[in-house]
Motif scaffolding. Structure first.
Motif, PDB file in Angstrom:
ATOM      1  N   ILE A   2      17.465 -32.066 -43.937  1.00 30.88           N
ATOM      2  CA  ILE A   2      17.811 -30.721 -43.475  1.00 30.88           C
ATOM      3  C   ILE A   2      19.259 -30.434 -43.829  1.00 30.88           C
ATOM      4  O   ILE A   2      20.136 -31.282 -43.665  1.00 30.88           O
ATOM      5  CB  ILE A   2      17.621 -30.608 -41.954  1.00 30.88           C
ATOM      6  CG1 ILE A   2      16.172 -30.924 -41.590  1.00 30.88           C
ATOM      7  CG2 ILE A   2      18.008 -29.219 -41.462  1.00 30.88           C
ATOM      8  CD1 ILE A   2      15.931 -31.013 -40.112  1.00 30.88           C
ATOM      9  N   MET A  59      14.889 -27.848 -45.918  1.00 33.70           N
ATOM     10  CA  MET A  59      15.061 -26.901 -44.822  1.00 33.70           C
ATOM     11  C   MET A  59      16.544 -26.593 -44.693  1.00 33.70           C
ATOM     12  O   MET A  59      17.364 -27.505 -44.719  1.00 33.70           O
ATOM     13  CB  MET A  59      14.531 -27.477 -43.515  1.00 33.70           C
ATOM     14  CG  MET A  59      14.729 -26.587 -42.320  1.00 33.70           C
ATOM     15  SD  MET A  59      14.118 -27.392 -40.815  1.00 33.70           S
ATOM     16  CE  MET A  59      13.715 -25.966 -39.845  1.00 33.70           C
ATOM     17  N   CYS A  83      11.743 -23.468 -49.465  1.00 33.84           N
ATOM     18  CA  CYS A  83      12.674 -24.047 -48.496  1.00 33.84           C
ATOM     19  C   CYS A  83      12.469 -23.338 -47.166  1.00 33.84           C
ATOM     20  O   CYS A  83      12.464 -22.109 -47.098  1.00 33.84           O
ATOM     21  CB  CYS A  83      14.108 -23.860 -48.986  1.00 33.84           C
ATOM     22  SG  CYS A  83      15.344 -24.631 -47.934  1.00 33.84           S
ATOM     23  N   THR A  84      12.291 -24.108 -46.110  1.00 35.86           N
ATOM     24  CA  THR A  84      12.148 -23.553 -44.771  1.00 35.86           C
ATOM     25  C   THR A  84      13.514 -23.080 -44.277  1.00 35.86           C
ATOM     26  O   THR A  84      14.530 -23.741 -44.507  1.00 35.86           O
ATOM     27  CB  THR A  84      11.580 -24.614 -43.812  1.00 35.86           C
ATOM     28  OG1 THR A  84      10.336 -25.075 -44.332  1.00 35.86           O
ATOM     29  CG2 THR A  84      11.375 -24.060 -42.418  1.00 35.86           C
ATOM     30  N   GLN A 115       9.092 -28.323 -39.193  1.00 38.93           N
ATOM     31  CA  GLN A 115       9.265 -29.169 -40.373  1.00 38.93           C
ATOM     32  C   GLN A 115       8.244 -30.287 -40.382  1.00 38.93           C
ATOM     33  O   GLN A 115       7.644 -30.586 -41.407  1.00 38.93           O
ATOM     34  CB  GLN A 115      10.681 -29.756 -40.408  1.00 38.93           C
ATOM     35  CG  GLN A 115      10.885 -30.574 -41.679  1.00 38.93           C
ATOM     36  CD  GLN A 115      12.190 -31.302 -41.685  1.00 38.93           C
ATOM     37  OE1 GLN A 115      12.713 -31.680 -40.644  1.00 38.93           O
ATOM     38  NE2 GLN A 115      12.729 -31.520 -42.853  1.00 38.93           N
TER      39      GLN A 115
END
Length: 120
Positions: A2, A59, A83-84, A115
Motif C-alpha cells: 500500500i 493501493m 490501483c485501489t 484489499q
C-alpha cells in the motif's frame, strides 16, 4: 503493498497529525507500506506515479483534503494501471467528523478488508 500520499499541511497541519496517529496502527498490524509526503502543491500526482510504477503498489491512500484526493486520483489515472484508491480525510472540513482513534482505525479496517477481498 500500500502506498500512502500524505499532505502534512492539509487542514492547517491536520494531515500530519492524522498520519502520526495512523502510522502506529499500520506498524502494529504489520502492514507493508510506503509513504510519500507532499511538499508542494501538485506534487501528489508525481508521487503516486512513482509509487505505482517504481514501488509496484496496488493501493494508494490519500491522507489529506480535496486537493490531495484530486492529485492522487489523477496520478492513478495517468499510470493507466489498476490501483485501489482510499482516502483518510484530513482537510479543514472533514476533520470535525473524525474521532481520531475510532475513526482512523475503522477507516483502516475498511480499506484493509477491501484489499484482502481483491487479493483473494
Amino acid at each position: 503493498m500500500i502506498g500512502f500520499v500524505v499532505n502534512p499541511v492539509a487542514g492547517n497541519g491536520k494531515g500530519e497529525k492524522v498520519w502520526n496517529s495512523l502510522e502506529p496502527i499500520l506498524r502494529q498490524q504489520g502492514v507493508v507500506y510506503r509513504v510519500r509526503k507532499t511538499s508542494n502543491e501538485g506534487e501528489g500526482k508525481t508521487l503516486v506515479i512513482e509509487l505505482i510504477e517504481k514501488e509496484e503498489v496496488k493501493m494508494i491512500v490519500a491522507v489529506g483534503g480535496d486537493g490531495t484526493v484530486s492529485e492522487v486520483v489523477n496520478g492513478i489515472y495517468e499510470t493507466g494501471k489498476e490501483c485501489t484508491f482510499g482516502h483518510v480525510p484530513a482537510g479543514s472540513g472533514e476533520w470535525r467528523s473524525i474521532q481520531l482513534e475510532q475513526g482512523l482505525t475503522g477507516r483502516w479496517q475498511k480499506l484493509r478488508t477491501r484489499q484482502d477481498t481483491r487479493s483473494g
